[in-house]
Design a protein around this motif. Structure first.
Motif, short mmCIF file in Angstrom:
data_model
loop_
_atom_site.label_atom_id
_atom_site.label_comp_id
_atom_site.label_asym_id
_atom_site.label_seq_id
_atom_site.Cartn_x
_atom_site.Cartn_y
_atom_site.Cartn_z
N VAL A 76 21.24 39.27 -7.54
CA VAL A 76 22.27 40.30 -7.45
C VAL A 76 23.54 39.67 -6.90
O VAL A 76 23.57 39.20 -5.76
N GLU A 77 24.57 39.67 -7.73
CA GLU A 77 25.85 39.10 -7.35
C GLU A 77 26.79 40.21 -6.87
O GLU A 77 26.74 41.34 -7.37
N SER A 78 27.67 39.85 -5.97
CA SER A 78 28.67 40.79 -5.50
C SER A 78 29.89 40.02 -5.00
O SER A 78 29.82 38.81 -4.78
N GLY A 79 30.99 40.75 -4.84
CA GLY A 79 32.19 40.16 -4.24
C GLY A 79 33.32 39.87 -5.19
O GLY A 79 34.41 39.48 -4.75
N GLY A 80 33.11 40.03 -6.48
CA GLY A 80 34.21 39.79 -7.41
C GLY A 80 35.24 40.90 -7.34
O GLY A 80 35.06 41.90 -6.65
N GLY A 81 36.34 40.70 -8.05
CA GLY A 81 37.38 41.71 -8.08
C GLY A 81 38.71 41.16 -8.51
O GLY A 81 38.80 40.06 -9.05
N ALA A 105 17.02 31.66 4.62
CA ALA A 105 16.17 32.76 5.09
C ALA A 105 16.38 34.02 4.24
O ALA A 105 15.47 34.84 4.10
N LYS A 106 17.57 34.14 3.68
CA LYS A 106 17.89 35.31 2.86
C LYS A 106 17.91 35.01 1.37
O LYS A 106 18.22 35.89 0.56
N ASN A 107 17.59 33.77 1.01
CA ASN A 107 17.65 33.36 -0.41
C ASN A 107 18.99 33.76 -1.03
O ASN A 107 19.06 34.30 -2.14
N THR A 108 20.05 33.46 -0.31
CA THR A 108 21.38 33.87 -0.73
C THR A 108 22.33 32.67 -0.75
O THR A 108 22.27 31.82 0.15
N VAL A 109 23.16 32.65 -1.77
CA VAL A 109 24.19 31.62 -1.87
C VAL A 109 25.55 32.31 -1.90
O VAL A 109 25.69 33.40 -2.47
N TYR A 110 26.51 31.67 -1.26
CA TYR A 110 27.85 32.23 -1.14
C TYR A 110 28.89 31.29 -1.74
O TYR A 110 28.68 30.08 -1.80
N ASP A 115 41.84 30.49 -12.03
CA ASP A 115 40.48 30.73 -11.53
C ASP A 115 39.87 31.99 -12.14
O ASP A 115 38.69 32.27 -11.91
N THR A 116 40.65 32.73 -12.89
CA THR A 116 40.15 33.95 -13.51
C THR A 116 39.01 33.62 -14.47
O THR A 116 39.15 32.79 -15.37
N ALA A 117 37.87 34.28 -14.27
CA ALA A 117 36.68 34.02 -15.08
C ALA A 117 35.56 34.96 -14.63
O ALA A 117 35.70 35.65 -13.61
N VAL A 118 34.48 34.94 -15.38
CA VAL A 118 33.24 35.55 -14.91
C VAL A 118 32.47 34.46 -14.17
O VAL A 118 32.27 33.37 -14.71
N TYR A 119 32.07 34.76 -12.95
CA TYR A 119 31.35 33.81 -12.12
C TYR A 119 29.87 34.14 -12.11
O TYR A 119 29.49 35.30 -11.89
N TYR A 120 29.05 33.12 -12.33
CA TYR A 120 27.60 33.27 -12.37
C TYR A 120 26.96 32.40 -11.30
O TYR A 120 27.34 31.24 -11.13
N GLY A 178 22.37 34.70 -12.44
CA GLY A 178 22.83 36.03 -12.10
C GLY A 178 23.50 36.69 -13.30
O GLY A 178 23.71 36.06 -14.34
N GLN A 179 23.86 37.95 -13.14
CA GLN A 179 24.41 38.72 -14.25
C GLN A 179 25.90 38.46 -14.44
O GLN A 179 26.47 38.83 -15.47
N GLY A 180 26.52 37.85 -13.47
CA GLY A 180 27.94 37.54 -13.56
C GLY A 180 28.79 38.56 -12.85
O GLY A 180 28.48 39.76 -12.85
#
Length: 115
Positions: free
Chosen positions: A5-10, A74-79, A89-94, A106-108
């Motif tokens: 689950v990806e988040s933070g784009g905008g 511990a959270k299996n999370t990458v930032y 830098d505009t793009a879909v990030y996966y 991820g779904q992008g």
């Protein structure tokens, strides 16, 4: 069932910052490398940044000094902390997570940088 689950784009103005997160669940094998890729319209998907299980990082030349990849095992999370963003830098990030059996994507998430 594995989920990334990806988040933070905008949408952000040039010079601004965004922080992307990718949380993995349902993975039972050890996670090795983790990374972020991006794909702009009409272009191939490219590696933005990667991080090994030991914390070694690598970056595309275009983002060095501006982006920082990190992980919380511990959270299996990458930032991905993205500073001094540019319109290019505009793009879909996966996000991508590698285990000993297979890779997961991820779904992008869309990142749009206005000039």
């Amino acid at each position: 069932q594995v989920q990334l689950v990806e988040s933070g784009g905008g949408l952000v103005q040039a010079g601004g910052s965004l922080r992307l997160s990718c949380a993995a669940s349902g993975i039972i094998f050890r996670i090795n490398g983790m990374g972020w890729y991006r794909q702009a319209p009409g272009k191939q998907r490219e590696l933005v940044a990667g991080i090994t299980s030991g914390g070694t990082t690598n970056y595309a030349d275009s983002v060095k000094g501006r982006f920082t990849i990190s992980r919380d095992n511990a959270k299996n999370t990458v930032y991905l902390q993205m500073n001094s963003l540019k319109p290019e830098d505009t793009a879909v990030y996966y996000c991508k997570i590698n285990t000993i059996t297979r890779n997961y994507w991820g779904q992008g998430t869309q990142v749009t940088v206005s000039s």
